[in-house]
Design a protein around this motif. Structure first.
Motif, short mmCIF file in Angstrom:
data_model
loop_
_atom_site.label_atom_id
_atom_site.label_comp_id
_atom_site.label_asym_id
_atom_site.label_seq_id
_atom_site.Cartn_x
_atom_site.Cartn_y
_atom_site.Cartn_z
N LYS A 22 0.83 -1.20 0.00
CA LYS A 22 0.00 0.00 0.00
C LYS A 22 0.87 1.26 0.00
O LYS A 22 0.57 2.23 -0.69
CB LYS A 22 -0.92 0.01 1.21
N ILE A 23 1.96 1.21 0.77
CA ILE A 23 2.87 2.36 0.83
C ILE A 23 3.52 2.57 -0.54
O ILE A 23 3.64 3.70 -1.01
CB ILE A 23 3.94 2.15 1.93
N LYS A 24 3.92 1.49 -1.19
CA LYS A 24 4.54 1.59 -2.52
C LYS A 24 3.59 2.23 -3.52
O LYS A 24 3.99 3.07 -4.33
CB LYS A 24 4.97 0.21 -3.02
N GLU A 25 2.32 1.84 -3.47
CA GLU A 25 1.33 2.43 -4.38
C GLU A 25 1.22 3.92 -4.14
O GLU A 25 1.16 4.72 -5.08
CB GLU A 25 -0.03 1.77 -4.18
N LYS A 26 1.19 4.33 -2.87
CA LYS A 26 1.08 5.75 -2.54
C LYS A 26 2.34 6.50 -2.97
O LYS A 26 2.26 7.64 -3.46
CB LYS A 26 0.82 5.92 -1.04
N ILE A 27 3.50 5.88 -2.82
CA ILE A 27 4.76 6.50 -3.25
C ILE A 27 4.71 6.78 -4.75
O ILE A 27 5.09 7.85 -5.21
CB ILE A 27 5.97 5.60 -2.89
N LEU A 28 4.24 5.81 -5.52
CA LEU A 28 4.16 6.00 -6.97
C LEU A 28 3.20 7.12 -7.35
O LEU A 28 3.42 7.84 -8.32
CB LEU A 28 3.77 4.69 -7.66
N THR A 36 13.73 13.57 -2.57
CA THR A 36 14.61 12.78 -1.72
C THR A 36 13.76 11.81 -0.92
O THR A 36 12.53 11.94 -0.86
CB THR A 36 15.40 13.68 -0.74
N ALA A 37 14.41 10.85 -0.28
CA ALA A 37 13.68 9.87 0.53
C ALA A 37 12.94 10.55 1.68
O ALA A 37 11.82 10.17 2.02
CB ALA A 37 14.64 8.80 1.06
N THR A 38 13.53 11.57 2.27
CA THR A 38 12.89 12.30 3.37
C THR A 38 11.65 13.04 2.89
O THR A 38 10.62 13.04 3.57
CB THR A 38 13.89 13.30 4.00
N LEU A 60 11.90 0.71 0.47
CA LEU A 60 10.77 0.56 -0.45
C LEU A 60 11.07 1.21 -1.80
O LEU A 60 10.71 0.66 -2.85
CB LEU A 60 9.51 1.15 0.17
N LEU A 61 11.74 2.34 -1.78
CA LEU A 61 12.13 2.99 -3.04
C LEU A 61 13.12 2.13 -3.81
O LEU A 61 13.05 2.03 -5.04
CB LEU A 61 12.73 4.37 -2.76
N ARG A 62 14.04 1.48 -3.09
CA ARG A 62 14.99 0.57 -3.74
C ARG A 62 14.26 -0.60 -4.37
O ARG A 62 14.58 -1.04 -5.48
CB ARG A 62 16.02 0.05 -2.74
N GLN A 63 13.26 -1.14 -3.66
CA GLN A 63 12.48 -2.26 -4.20
C GLN A 63 11.74 -1.84 -5.47
O GLN A 63 11.64 -2.61 -6.42
CB GLN A 63 11.48 -2.76 -3.16
N LEU A 64 11.22 -0.63 -5.48
CA LEU A 64 10.53 -0.13 -6.67
C LEU A 64 11.48 0.10 -7.83
O LEU A 64 11.06 0.13 -8.98
CB LEU A 64 9.77 1.17 -6.35
N GLN A 70 11.46 -1.65 -11.99
CA GLN A 70 11.97 -0.38 -12.52
C GLN A 70 10.89 0.68 -12.64
O GLN A 70 10.72 1.30 -13.67
CB GLN A 70 12.68 -0.58 -13.85
N GLN A 71 10.16 0.89 -11.57
CA GLN A 71 9.13 1.91 -11.56
C GLN A 71 9.68 3.24 -11.05
O GLN A 71 9.04 4.27 -11.22
CB GLN A 71 7.95 1.46 -10.70
N VAL A 72 10.85 3.19 -10.41
CA VAL A 72 11.46 4.39 -9.85
C VAL A 72 12.92 4.44 -10.28
O VAL A 72 13.62 3.43 -10.25
CB VAL A 72 11.36 4.37 -8.30
N ASN A 73 13.36 5.63 -10.69
CA ASN A 73 14.77 5.84 -11.03
C ASN A 73 15.44 6.61 -9.90
O ASN A 73 14.83 7.46 -9.27
CB ASN A 73 14.91 6.63 -12.33
#
Length: 86
Positions: A22-28, A36-38, A60-64, A70-73
């Protein structure tokens, strides 16, 4: 072999893994510009009750950003790491 197959197929996501999805979906949704991560952590926090750490959001950003999804660069600028949607 059938018993092992049934045992492995019955595995469900733990509550922590479900929350992370759920957090990953919200991040996207939030990553419309490089952050930045912060900044990501502060933007996602209001949508969830549990407090987050910078390390958890970074993981979580690394996992994405893994090769499979490869949803996040990730890129660095002046020794600061930024994340953006691919």
């Amino acid at each position: 072999i059938e018993l092992l197959d049934r045992k492995n197929s019955a595995k469900k996501a733990t509550p922590q893994q479900a929350e992370n999805e759920k957090i990953k979906e919200k991040i996207l949704e939030i990553l419309t510009e490089p952050m930045t991560a912060t900044q990501v952590m502060n933007a996602v926090q209001p949508f969830f009750e549990t407090p987050f750490t910078n390390q958890r959001i970074s993981a979580l950003l690394r996992q994405l950003g893994k090769k499979g999804t490869q949803q996040v660069n990730k890129f660095q600028e002046k020794r600061v790491t930024y994340f953006e949607r691919a």
